[in-house]
Write a protein that holds these residues in place. Sequence first.
Motif, PDB file in Angstrom:
ATOM      1  N   VAL A 162       0.812  -1.216   0.000  1.00  0.00           N
ATOM      2  CA  VAL A 162       0.000   0.000   0.000  1.00  0.00           C
ATOM      3  C   VAL A 162       0.846   1.267   0.000  1.00  0.00           C
ATOM      4  N   GLY A 163       2.170   1.128  -0.178  1.00  0.00           N
ATOM      5  CA  GLY A 163       3.011   2.307  -0.218  1.00  0.00           C
ATOM      6  C   GLY A 163       2.957   3.071   1.081  1.00  0.00           C
ATOM      7  N   ASP A 164       2.590   4.347   0.979  1.00  0.00           N
ATOM      8  CA  ASP A 164       2.534   5.237   2.140  1.00  0.00           C
ATOM      9  C   ASP A 164       1.274   5.060   2.974  1.00  0.00           C
ATOM     10  N   LEU A 165       0.417   4.118   2.621  1.00  0.00           N
ATOM     11  CA  LEU A 165      -0.904   3.908   3.215  1.00  0.00           C
ATOM     12  C   LEU A 165      -1.875   4.980   2.717  1.00  0.00           C
ATOM     13  N   LYS A 166      -1.530   6.240   2.873  1.00  0.00           N
ATOM     14  CA  LYS A 166      -2.283   7.315   2.243  1.00  0.00           C
ATOM     15  C   LYS A 166      -1.652   7.595   0.891  1.00  0.00           C
ATOM     16  N   PRO A 167      -2.400   7.883  -0.161  1.00  0.00           N
ATOM     17  CA  PRO A 167      -3.858   8.040  -0.203  1.00  0.00           C
ATOM     18  C   PRO A 167      -4.540   6.795  -0.780  1.00  0.00           C
ATOM     19  N   LYS A 168      -4.258   5.628  -0.203  1.00  0.00           N
ATOM     20  CA  LYS A 168      -4.834   4.371  -0.691  1.00  0.00           C
ATOM     21  C   LYS A 168      -5.917   3.853   0.277  1.00  0.00           C
ATOM     22  N   GLU A 169      -6.579   4.787   0.975  1.00  0.00           N
ATOM     23  CA  GLU A 169      -7.535   4.383   2.003  1.00  0.00           C
ATOM     24  C   GLU A 169      -8.689   3.548   1.451  1.00  0.00           C
ATOM     25  N   LEU A 170      -9.260   3.977   0.336  1.00  0.00           N
ATOM     26  CA  LEU A 170     -10.426   3.270  -0.213  1.00  0.00           C
ATOM     27  C   LEU A 170     -10.091   1.838  -0.614  1.00  0.00           C
ATOM     28  N   PRO A 171      -9.059   1.579  -1.424  1.00  0.00           N
ATOM     29  CA  PRO A 171      -8.777   0.185  -1.760  1.00  0.00           C
ATOM     30  C   PRO A 171      -8.367  -0.658  -0.559  1.00  0.00           C
ATOM     31  N   ILE A 172      -7.679  -0.060   0.422  1.00  0.00           N
ATOM     32  CA  ILE A 172      -7.339  -0.819   1.634  1.00  0.00           C
ATOM     33  C   ILE A 172      -8.607  -1.252   2.342  1.00  0.00           C
ATOM     34  N   ASP A 173      -9.534  -0.322   2.496  1.00  0.00           N
ATOM     35  CA  ASP A 173     -10.792  -0.621   3.168  1.00  0.00           C
ATOM     36  C   ASP A 173     -11.517  -1.761   2.456  1.00  0.00           C
ATOM     37  N   PHE A 174     -11.589  -1.668   1.135  1.00  0.00           N
ATOM     38  CA  PHE A 174     -12.291  -2.708   0.386  1.00  0.00           C
ATOM     39  C   PHE A 174     -11.623  -4.066   0.540  1.00  0.00           C
ATOM     40  N   ILE A 175     -10.316  -4.124   0.342  1.00  0.00           N
ATOM     41  CA  ILE A 175      -9.624  -5.419   0.352  1.00  0.00           C
ATOM     42  C   ILE A 175      -9.739  -6.087   1.720  1.00  0.00           C
ATOM     43  N   MET A 176      -9.577  -5.314   2.805  1.00  0.00           N
ATOM     44  CA  MET A 176      -9.643  -5.918   4.126  1.00  0.00           C
ATOM     45  C   MET A 176     -11.058  -6.418   4.437  1.00  0.00           C
ATOM     46  N   ARG A 177     -12.069  -5.681   4.014  1.00  0.00           N
ATOM     47  CA  ARG A 177     -13.448  -6.132   4.246  1.00  0.00           C
ATOM     48  C   ARG A 177     -13.803  -7.300   3.332  1.00  0.00           C
ATOM     49  N   PHE A 178     -13.349  -7.229   2.085  1.00  0.00           N
ATOM     50  CA  PHE A 178     -13.601  -8.308   1.138  1.00  0.00           C
ATOM     51  C   PHE A 178     -12.940  -9.596   1.603  1.00  0.00           C
ATOM     52  N   ALA A 179     -11.766  -9.475   2.216  1.00  0.00           N
ATOM     53  CA  ALA A 179     -11.031 -10.654   2.667  1.00  0.00           C
ATOM     54  C   ALA A 179     -11.798 -11.416   3.739  1.00  0.00           C
ATOM     55  N   TRP A 180     -12.621 -10.719   4.514  1.00  0.00           N
ATOM     56  CA  TRP A 180     -13.354 -11.412   5.571  1.00  0.00           C
ATOM     57  C   TRP A 180     -14.357 -12.394   4.974  1.00  0.00           C
TER      58      TRP A 180
END
Length: 991
Positions: A462-480
């Motif tokens: 995710v690099g710097d984490l920001k500004p990748k908030e939206l895809p991080i949110d999706f992937i972590m929720r999708f992974a569940w």
Amino acid sequence: MQFQLKYYKVSLLFLVLTINTNGQSIQKKKWETPQAYVINEFQPKAFTIASNGSSAAIYIDPNDWKGVNHAAKNLADDIRKVTGTASRVFENTKPAKNSIVIGTIGKSRIIDQLIASKKLDVSSVRGKWESFLIQTIDGQLIVAGSDKRGTIYGIYDISEKIGVSPWYFWADVPIKKATALYVKQGRYIQDPPKVKYRGIFINDEEPSFGQWARNAYGGINSKMYATIFELLLRLKANYLWPAMWGKSFNEDDPLNPVVADEYGIVMGTSHHEPMMRSQKEYTNRKEQIGEWNYATNKKNIDQFFLEGLQRNKNFDNLITIGMRGEGDVAMGEGNDLENIKTLQDVVKGQREIMEKVYKDNPANHPQLWAIFTEVQRYYDAGLTVPNDVTLLFCDNNWGYIRRTMPEKEKNRKGGAGLYYHIDMNGGPWNDRWINTTTIPKLQQQFHLAYESGLDRIWIVNVGDLKPKELPIDFIMRFAWNPDVIPADKTMDYTVDWAGRIFGKEHAEEVADIVSKYTKYNLWRKPEAQVPNIFSIVNHYESDRVLKLWKDLVEKAESLQSKIPVQARDAYYQLVLYPVKASAGVAEIYLAADKNMLYVKQGRLSANDYYKRAHELFEEDQKLSAFYNDSIAGGKWKNMMSDIHIGYKMWSMPKANTLPEMKQIKPLQEPSMGVALEGSELSWPDPVQKAALPLFDGLAKSSYYIDVFNRGMGTFEFEAKADKPWVKLSQNKGLVEKESRIEVNIDWDILPDGTSEALIEIRQGKKILPVHITAVKAAMPKINEPYFGSLTGEFSIPSNKYNANIPGDNAKWVILSDLGRSDASIGIDPVTAPSAAIESAPRLEYKIFLPKMGKAKFCLGILPVQDINPERGLRMAVALDNQTPQILDARKGLVDTFGEYTPSNLAHSKVLKPLPALSMDIDFIGNGKLRRNEVFDNLRWLDIELDAEQSGIHTLKVFMIDPEIVLEKIVVNPDNSHTSYFGAVPIQHNLK
């Protein structure tokens, strides 16, 4: 009456509900919104979290996990943030009445006593991975976790439901205020996640993330990492690869691993940092250890591995094994066979070290082997690792996975996982600065991975984490639970995400904006922008692209004033900045393109585009400065520091630079010039005849003539056609810089066949003749919509089919908003077996071809990788009832990590393929862009089919292998009028 509500938490909209009432089960549809268990108005038998200025106390066993204690205190503070009144936390095994009781099964005496007294039934979660239940018992709210993280997730589930976003810190999402909070009576069960280890990799963290952390926390240290640990746990993630550019997680701050373990985070190291040692730990000891070569320096390297594992043995680790060369390059100077032998020795030695350190079978300690870059070649050649090790397959660095789960590994004890990039520093090109990954693409790729069996680990760069908030949110929720966000519900997810942050009132608008800016970025990522991508003279392409960006900016700016003040910081970070900054970079290159073309043509307006590009360049700096210095009171200082304009090779340049542009010096006297749609030339020209593209009676073509000034002052012009069926938008005008004449055809009076006309453009004694050719024909009678052309190229969106015929084991399905167009067509299920033609799913398109003979068909598919080398990436195409011809997308396939031989996969004059890809590729040559499927996010498969007669035909597309995703079809590409997207699709005979 007691009921059980079983749900899978991704967000409220993602729940699958089963309500048991008197033994009857009712299954609700996916995405049907249930009532949340947290409410703001009292109901009979509801548990009161907070009301009337007081809040329930929280009780935990002092012997429970430290991470549980920490999360419980966060919940107490979250209640304060929402209601103004904090709950008190007691470490006591005798809870008071009307309290919140939190504990881990087998670790909390309070919970175990409730189980022993048969008041609490935990059979649904006991022994399961990261599960929990929430239940009201005798006036108390019980949160019982199956393990440490199960309990922590139960705590943070309540936090999110009362109104505290997981992104409250990392995106400044405002807290939702309430005067009272209640939990409805019931029993709420969280099943285990479908993906066991779910996490992120902080990488490419200089200059932005590193400078921010040093300014805010004094370094990339345990205080900073604590904010990431908390974010992950609130997102129900559990795994982290720490920053590693000259960083050592375990040595830079010895509290780092301690705090991670206390919080409950599983720590790992990157794909090329084995045995819990960072690359920096080796470089700091290089003189002492010696050469990073296991074949020649085994003793010292083994000792290095041993010391690292001994240091971290008491923490919760997922150990990377294997070995790459120093600096994340291929290991060894020998051939593949020699390197494979060395790697086998490496793994054998590492396993012996594990057994020595843990005094236990290494199989009892989770490990991964990253099949990254050349290691995939070794794996394909037969290199194996022990069965209990997780095989971590990878994407191609730009978001397309390189392997699905091989059939031979289906029963592997360690399973397999996926290392995926939404940020990249390296080959084929950098993709660091802004979010360029769409939710539909993520859903399609992770769904493919999951369905094939890559479900043990998902780790995302995710690099710097920001500004990748939206895809991080999706992937972590999708992974569940990937099952609850199918391809046709990705926009529902995005709307829900926006609603949780900005409120339901603005959710659809925000979702539309963030979906569009990522999609437009995916056309050509900002760092991969170069001149001459979008055509200026054909199909209004650059103007259409610019309008889409400008409309999006206008929408984002207009919505800003409607967003609540407390959410404005979040809006700037998540919406306004990425939209305006991305649009600015895109327009810089569009303006530079027009500047250079207009300089060549001699147009005075070239200087306007020169000026506009410089204005946008300054605006880009201001936008980044505002992000760094002003939002959230300067909280994110330095976070937006990446250089992102003016890349000439894959790596980040030293400074932002504008593309080449020139200023034009006007002639002393006004002088007429003429430019025509479809040509980059200008007239008067001593050689070339001035002619507009063919006017097509089926497409009802119209074209323009630009009359422009080469000099100072103004001039008058006249325009006149010699045929009555030619219609001009103006017959005369006064030109200071330029004036446009729209040329249309009166199709009612134009005779059938091919007709010619002449338009004269006159300035004083200067006359320029512009030639017109128009084609009209009677069309066959057909009751269905169709695509076609009388004069050449036409495009077909894949989702505009006339018939969709399922096969024996699969069917074509629409994948909304996936790819460069409105939708693509893929296969369901993605794990279907390869099909024979006679049993394959089939798409049919009605098309009109004006003449018999050979016709060229270019099928645009997503750049799927060679994910199953044992069979292929095949589809078949036929015209009418002719024998289908099979195309294999592997032939000439571009692999980010290997070379390929060009084939006929690309229609060479429409999209010009690169001869090879390498880590330091320069894709600008001789002033012309050489296009590539990786940068274009599209691969072209070419085929010629023989039309046995003119008229209406049926084009048939068959699935052979299930991973093919079809986006569009271009028929008879016009190599004289090339463009990025191809001709604008026109479907005829629509009712």
